[in-house]
Design a protein around this motif. Structure first.
Motif, short mmCIF file in Angstrom:
data_model
loop_
_atom_site.label_atom_id
_atom_site.label_comp_id
_atom_site.label_asym_id
_atom_site.label_seq_id
_atom_site.Cartn_x
_atom_site.Cartn_y
_atom_site.Cartn_z
N HIS A 37 0.82 -1.21 0.00
CA HIS A 37 0.00 0.00 0.00
C HIS A 37 0.85 1.26 0.00
CE1 HIS A 37 -3.40 -2.57 1.87
NE2 HIS A 37 -3.36 -2.68 0.56
N TYR A 45 0.43 7.13 -6.50
CA TYR A 45 -0.27 8.40 -6.30
C TYR A 45 0.68 9.58 -6.36
CZ TYR A 45 -4.75 6.43 -4.67
OH TYR A 45 -5.95 5.82 -4.57
N TYR A 69 -4.93 2.63 -3.96
CA TYR A 69 -6.36 2.73 -3.68
C TYR A 69 -6.77 1.74 -2.59
CZ TYR A 69 -11.32 3.35 -4.58
OH TYR A 69 -12.65 3.64 -4.46
N LEU A 70 -6.15 0.57 -2.58
CA LEU A 70 -6.47 -0.42 -1.55
C LEU A 70 -5.91 -0.02 -0.18
CD1 LEU A 70 -5.96 -3.72 -3.55
CD2 LEU A 70 -8.10 -2.68 -2.83
N GLY A 71 -5.07 1.02 -0.15
CA GLY A 71 -4.58 1.53 1.12
C GLY A 71 -5.51 2.55 1.73
N PHE A 72 -6.71 2.71 1.18
CA PHE A 72 -7.75 3.61 1.69
C PHE A 72 -7.28 5.06 1.77
CE2 PHE A 72 -8.74 -0.58 3.54
CZ PHE A 72 -9.97 -0.77 2.95
N SER A 73 -6.66 5.55 0.70
CA SER A 73 -6.23 6.96 0.66
C SER A 73 -7.08 7.76 -0.32
CB SER A 73 -4.78 7.04 0.26
OG SER A 73 -3.96 6.77 1.34
N SER A 74 -8.33 7.50 -0.39
CA SER A 74 -9.30 8.14 -1.28
C SER A 74 -8.98 7.86 -2.74
CB SER A 74 -9.42 9.64 -1.00
OG SER A 74 -8.31 10.34 -1.51
N SER A 75 -9.70 8.53 -3.62
CA SER A 75 -9.52 8.24 -5.04
C SER A 75 -8.22 8.85 -5.55
CB SER A 75 -10.70 8.80 -5.84
OG SER A 75 -10.59 10.20 -5.93
N TRP A 79 -6.65 12.64 -4.63
CA TRP A 79 -5.36 12.71 -3.93
C TRP A 79 -4.38 13.56 -4.73
CZ3 TRP A 79 -0.21 12.10 -3.73
CH2 TRP A 79 0.37 11.88 -2.48
#
Length: 94
Positions: A37, A45, A69-75, A79
């Protein structure tokens, strides 16, 4: 089978071994997911989308962005937009 101290000690030892191996497995999984992630957020990102500091094939781009994205840092678009706005004001002289 009678319940004596040897059976209790053996049962506790087996339970602790299983719990210890489960904790080791969970720790290894956590470290692996963390690395994936953070690589997705840092490489995908930050460097690829926000700064456009390198070029790669679409397949590699999708892999890095999906890992971020699977690290839950928004779209990814949100970002990169916020990060570019952050650099708009932090990279100038006061």
């Amino acid at each position: 089978m009678p319940l004596d101290s040897a059976n209790v000690i053996e049962t506790v030892a087996v339970a602790l071994f299983r719990m210890d191996s489960m904790l080791i497995s969970l720790s290894i999984a956590f470290v692996c997911f963390y690395v994936v992630h953070m690589a997705g957020i840092t490489i995908g990102y930050h460097r690829l989308l926000a700064h456009r500091s390198y070029k790669c094939s679409k397949a590699i781009e999708y892999i890095f962005v999906m890992a971020g994205y699977l690290g839950f840092s928004s779209s990814p678009m949100w970002w990169a937009t916020l990060h570019r706005a952050h650099h708009r004001y932090t990279d100038t002289r006061l």
